[in-house]
Design an enzyme around this catalytic site. Sequence first.
Site, PDB file in Angstrom:
ATOM      1  N   ASP A  30      44.958  57.188  38.921  1.00 14.59           N
ATOM      2  CA  ASP A  30      44.899  57.402  39.982  1.00 14.59           C
ATOM      3  C   ASP A  30      45.531  56.473  40.795  1.00 14.59           C
ATOM      4  O   ASP A  30      44.959  55.330  41.029  1.00 14.59           O
ATOM      5  CB  ASP A  30      43.612  57.885  40.668  1.00 14.59           C
ATOM      6  N   GLU A  81      49.535  27.106  35.093  1.00 21.46           N
ATOM      7  CA  GLU A  81      48.809  27.449  33.939  1.00 21.46           C
ATOM      8  C   GLU A  81      49.899  28.088  33.107  1.00 21.46           C
ATOM      9  O   GLU A  81      49.299  28.709  32.276  1.00 21.46           O
ATOM     10  CB  GLU A  81      47.408  27.973  34.145  1.00 21.46           C
ATOM     11  N   CYS A 113      43.228  28.483  37.834  1.00 23.33           N
ATOM     12  CA  CYS A 113      43.847  28.868  39.583  1.00 23.33           C
ATOM     13  C   CYS A 113      43.350  27.470  40.194  1.00 23.33           C
ATOM     14  O   CYS A 113      43.846  27.361  41.470  1.00 23.33           O
ATOM     15  CB  CYS A 113      43.319  29.986  39.764  1.00 23.33           C
ATOM     16  N   THR A 154      47.059  43.394  38.164  1.00 24.10           N
ATOM     17  CA  THR A 154      46.675  41.969  38.813  1.00 24.10           C
ATOM     18  C   THR A 154      47.500  40.942  38.471  1.00 24.10           C
ATOM     19  O   THR A 154      47.213  39.926  38.183  1.00 24.10           O
ATOM     20  CB  THR A 154      45.152  41.796  38.620  1.00 24.10           C
ATOM     21  N   SER A 203      34.454  38.131  35.282  1.00 23.05           N
ATOM     22  CA  SER A 203      35.310  36.865  36.039  1.00 23.05           C
ATOM     23  C   SER A 203      35.165  36.999  37.344  1.00 23.05           C
ATOM     24  O   SER A 203      35.027  36.251  38.268  1.00 23.05           O
ATOM     25  CB  SER A 203      37.014  37.164  35.687  1.00 23.05           C
ATOM     26  N   HIS A 233      41.077  32.343  47.175  1.00 27.98           N
ATOM     27  CA  HIS A 233      41.872  32.697  45.959  1.00 27.98           C
ATOM     28  C   HIS A 233      42.048  34.256  45.883  1.00 27.98           C
ATOM     29  O   HIS A 233      41.139  34.832  45.898  1.00 27.98           O
ATOM     30  CB  HIS A 233      41.336  31.918  44.835  1.00 27.98           C
ATOM     31  N   LYS A 242      35.574  41.066  48.921  1.00 27.01           N
ATOM     32  CA  LYS A 242      34.315  40.966  48.319  1.00 27.01           C
ATOM     33  C   LYS A 242      33.844  39.261  48.531  1.00 27.01           C
ATOM     34  O   LYS A 242      32.586  39.390  48.940  1.00 27.01           O
ATOM     35  CB  LYS A 242      34.850  41.096  46.859  1.00 27.01           C
ATOM     36  N   ASN A 276      48.997  38.260  41.810  1.00 32.27           N
ATOM     37  CA  ASN A 276      48.598  37.108  41.459  1.00 32.27           C
ATOM     38  C   ASN A 276      49.445  36.288  41.295  1.00 32.27           C
ATOM     39  O   ASN A 276      50.498  36.367  40.370  1.00 32.27           O
ATOM     40  CB  ASN A 276      47.447  37.260  40.284  1.00 32.27           C
ATOM     41  N   SER A 308      39.017  29.991  37.064  1.00 32.73           N
ATOM     42  CA  SER A 308      38.315  30.343  35.832  1.00 32.73           C
ATOM     43  C   SER A 308      37.787  29.319  34.979  1.00 32.73           C
ATOM     44  O   SER A 308      38.528  28.367  34.917  1.00 32.73           O
ATOM     45  CB  SER A 308      38.948  31.688  35.046  1.00 32.73           C
TER      46      SER A 308
HETATM   47  N1  CAA Z   1      40.172  55.594  44.386  1.00 40.44           N
HETATM   48  C1  CAA Z   1      39.786  54.408  45.027  1.00 40.44           C
HETATM   49  N2  CAA Z   1      39.223  53.368  44.337  1.00 40.44           N
HETATM   50  C2  CAA Z   1      39.042  53.455  43.146  1.00 40.44           C
HETATM   51  C3  CAA Z   1      39.786  54.373  42.253  1.00 40.44           C
HETATM   52  C4  CAA Z   1      40.140  55.424  42.851  1.00 40.44           C
HETATM   53  N3  CAA Z   1      40.799  56.380  42.377  1.00 40.44           N
HETATM   54  N4  CAA Z   1      39.256  54.218  40.974  1.00 40.44           N
HETATM   55  C5  CAA Z   1      38.685  52.956  41.125  1.00 40.44           C
HETATM   56  N5  CAA Z   1      38.399  52.471  42.296  1.00 40.44           N
HETATM   57  C6  CAA Z   1      37.966  51.219  42.702  1.00 40.44           C
HETATM   58  C7  CAA Z   1      36.684  50.870  41.956  1.00 40.44           C
HETATM   59  O1  CAA Z   1      35.428  51.445  42.547  1.00 40.44           O
HETATM   60  C8  CAA Z   1      36.708  49.384  42.052  1.00 40.44           C
HETATM   61  O2  CAA Z   1      36.147  49.099  43.163  1.00 40.44           O
HETATM   62  P1  CAA Z   1      34.879  48.094  43.373  1.00 40.44           P
HETATM   63  O3  CAA Z   1      35.337  46.766  43.012  1.00 40.44           O
HETATM   64  O4  CAA Z   1      34.312  48.250  44.816  1.00 40.44           O
HETATM   65  O5  CAA Z   1      33.646  48.679  42.378  1.00 40.44           O
HETATM   66  C9  CAA Z   1      38.121  48.917  42.017  1.00 40.44           C
HETATM   67  O6  CAA Z   1      38.846  50.086  42.257  1.00 40.44           O
HETATM   68  C10 CAA Z   1      38.607  48.509  40.557  1.00 40.44           C
HETATM   69  O7  CAA Z   1      38.298  49.541  39.865  1.00 40.44           O
HETATM   70  P2  CAA Z   1      37.469  49.142  38.410  1.00 40.44           P
HETATM   71  O8  CAA Z   1      36.515  47.990  38.482  1.00 40.44           O
HETATM   72  O9  CAA Z   1      37.121  50.240  37.760  1.00 40.44           O
HETATM   73  O10 CAA Z   1      38.942  48.602  37.538  1.00 40.44           O
HETATM   74  P3  CAA Z   1      38.947  47.774  36.348  1.00 40.44           P
HETATM   75  O11 CAA Z   1      37.534  47.526  35.555  1.00 40.44           O
HETATM   76  O12 CAA Z   1      39.912  48.743  35.375  1.00 40.44           O
HETATM   77  O13 CAA Z   1      39.610  46.505  36.529  1.00 40.44           O
HETATM   78  C11 CAA Z   1      39.761  44.045  37.398  1.00 40.44           C
HETATM   79  C12 CAA Z   1      39.486  45.647  37.786  1.00 40.44           C
HETATM   80  C13 CAA Z   1      38.319  43.717  36.589  1.00 40.44           C
HETATM   81  C14 CAA Z   1      39.870  43.325  38.449  1.00 40.44           C
HETATM   82  C15 CAA Z   1      41.008  43.904  36.403  1.00 40.44           C
HETATM   83  O14 CAA Z   1      42.100  44.245  37.011  1.00 40.44           O
HETATM   84  C16 CAA Z   1      40.928  42.486  35.407  1.00 40.44           C
HETATM   85  O15 CAA Z   1      40.417  42.365  34.636  1.00 40.44           O
HETATM   86  N6  CAA Z   1      41.980  41.860  36.316  1.00 40.44           N
HETATM   87  C17 CAA Z   1      42.093  40.363  35.931  1.00 40.44           C
HETATM   88  C18 CAA Z   1      41.077  39.395  36.005  1.00 40.44           C
HETATM   89  C19 CAA Z   1      40.767  39.264  37.379  1.00 40.44           C
HETATM   90  O16 CAA Z   1      41.467  39.454  38.573  1.00 40.44           O
HETATM   91  N7  CAA Z   1      39.500  38.732  37.910  1.00 40.44           N
HETATM   92  C20 CAA Z   1      39.053  38.335  39.552  1.00 40.44           C
HETATM   93  C21 CAA Z   1      38.379  37.084  39.268  1.00 40.44           C
HETATM   94  S1  CAA Z   1      38.906  35.689  38.181  1.00 40.44           S
HETATM   95  C22 CAA Z   1      39.997  34.736  39.063  1.00 40.44           C
HETATM   96  O17 CAA Z   1      39.906  35.016  40.339  1.00 40.44           O
HETATM   97  C23 CAA Z   1      40.854  33.914  38.410  1.00 40.44           C
HETATM   98  C24 CAA Z   1      42.149  34.719  38.230  1.00 40.44           C
HETATM   99  O18 CAA Z   1      43.100  34.616  39.128  1.00 40.44           O
HETATM  100  C25 CAA Z   1      42.348  35.518  37.111  1.00 40.44           C
END
Ligand code: CAA
Length: 389
Positions: A30, A81, A113, A154, A203, A233, A242, A276, A308
């Site tokens: 979606d 990085e 980062c 991302t 993360s 960041h 958040k 990102n 991280s």
């Molecule tokens: N409509 C509206 N919202 C929806 C939806 C829909 N149809 N489907 C899902 N969502 C929402 C979820 O509810 C969730 O919101 P909440 O956070 O409020 O719960 C959001 O969309 C994301 O959905 P998921 O949590 O299910 O997504 P995911 O598990 O597939 O992936 C992620 C999310 C973990 C960020 C993933 O993209 C990822 O691993 N990214 C890379 C790591 C990252 O960015 N980490 C961030 C912190 S680390 C850091 O900052 C260093 C760096 O730069 C990497």
Amino acid sequence: MVRVGIDRIAFYTSNQFVALKDVADHNQIDPEKFSAGIWQENMAVTTADEDAVTLAANAAETIFADGSIERHVDQLLFATESGVDQSKAGGIYVRRLLGLNNNCRVVELKQACYSATAGLQMALAQIRANPSLKILLIASDIARYGLGTPGEATQGCGAVAMLLTANPSILAIDEEAGLHSDDVMDFWRPNYSDTAMVDGKYSTKMYLTTLKACIKDYRQRVDSLAFDHLCYHLPFSRMAEKAHKTFCRETGTKFSADEFAEQINAGLVYNRTIGNSYTASLYIGLTSLLDNQHIAEGARIGLFSFGSGCMGELMGATVQPNYRQALHATKHSAMLQDRQQLNYSEYAQAFNFNYAKDGDEQVLPLQTKGTYRLAKIANHQRHYEPTQS
Ligand code: CAA
């Protein structure tokens, strides 16, 4: 005490992008998950003839292009990085491409980062001790997780260049900051992999845990945590929501929905369409805030840097009088308008581009609109040159 901070700031990103709606459609997800769930619309995709070095050189070129800033700096700090070599610093190529003086200290910095913030603090400490110093800090990265992975939406790329001086035109940065480090495996990239490995949910948790610890440390050093705007960041734009909720809860600050948005939203304009950019993302967010919102002179900005692994730092800064005259907002806006949209298969093809690893000569197609490009790889050496030579 002498004021030190950011005298000039400019960013660069690739001239091509993919819409996350197209990525969602391909992956049968979606699209709202990306637009409403993580607040991302598009992500920048590198051309074959660009990498962290060319992104960096193109970001810095904007600072020097109109001739108002002399092409002479005391140091060039290159935070990334996405380094192109385990030994040679990317900044060495950048110094030569920009035509900067040879008697300049050049080094590459790494801690996920966070490393641009380490560079910033190292530079500012030296400038406090010797206010005549001019230091060019560049953060440049390409975020790669892989097609079809949870991290795919991302990804992105970008670089930001900052000229750091005494009596800066844009932002004075405080000496005191809140710090926190821990040894955790939330995101990493082994030397043999060209995509990052990540425990996604963990993360995000580590990001917020580190923010809380930095607030606590900041409080022990500084009396006031009152900021008019906050830049965080940005691994994805909704991370700022958040983080800001956490910040408000931890500091006991109450805001209306409008005030909450006013404090963070202008900082997300560029990230929503670039994605990102790891080391650069906090400072592209700062550029976005400065370019897209008229901020009162003297306003206080809070900056939260997270890398991280992990390392975090919370800093305070003050907006300087007439700061808008030193910005490159028009150039940034034109660059983003001038991008080409890729469809899913063009994006996948660009992502999977094979660079020569056997020492054979590989001449790269001219694709970037930047001033500098990676022209070829031969004998395991990268050859960078001006695009119109
Ligand atoms: N409509 C509206 N919202 C929806 C939806 C829909 N149809 N489907 C899902 N969502 C929402 C979820 O509810 C969730 O919101 P909440 O956070 O409020 O719960 C959001 O969309 C994301 O959905 P998921 O949590 O299910 O997504 P995911 O598990 O597939 O992936 C992620 C999310 C973990 C960020 C993933 O993209 C990822 O691993 N990214 C890379 C790591 C990252 O960015 N980490 C961030 C912190 S680390 C850091 O900052 C260093 C760096 O730069 C990497």
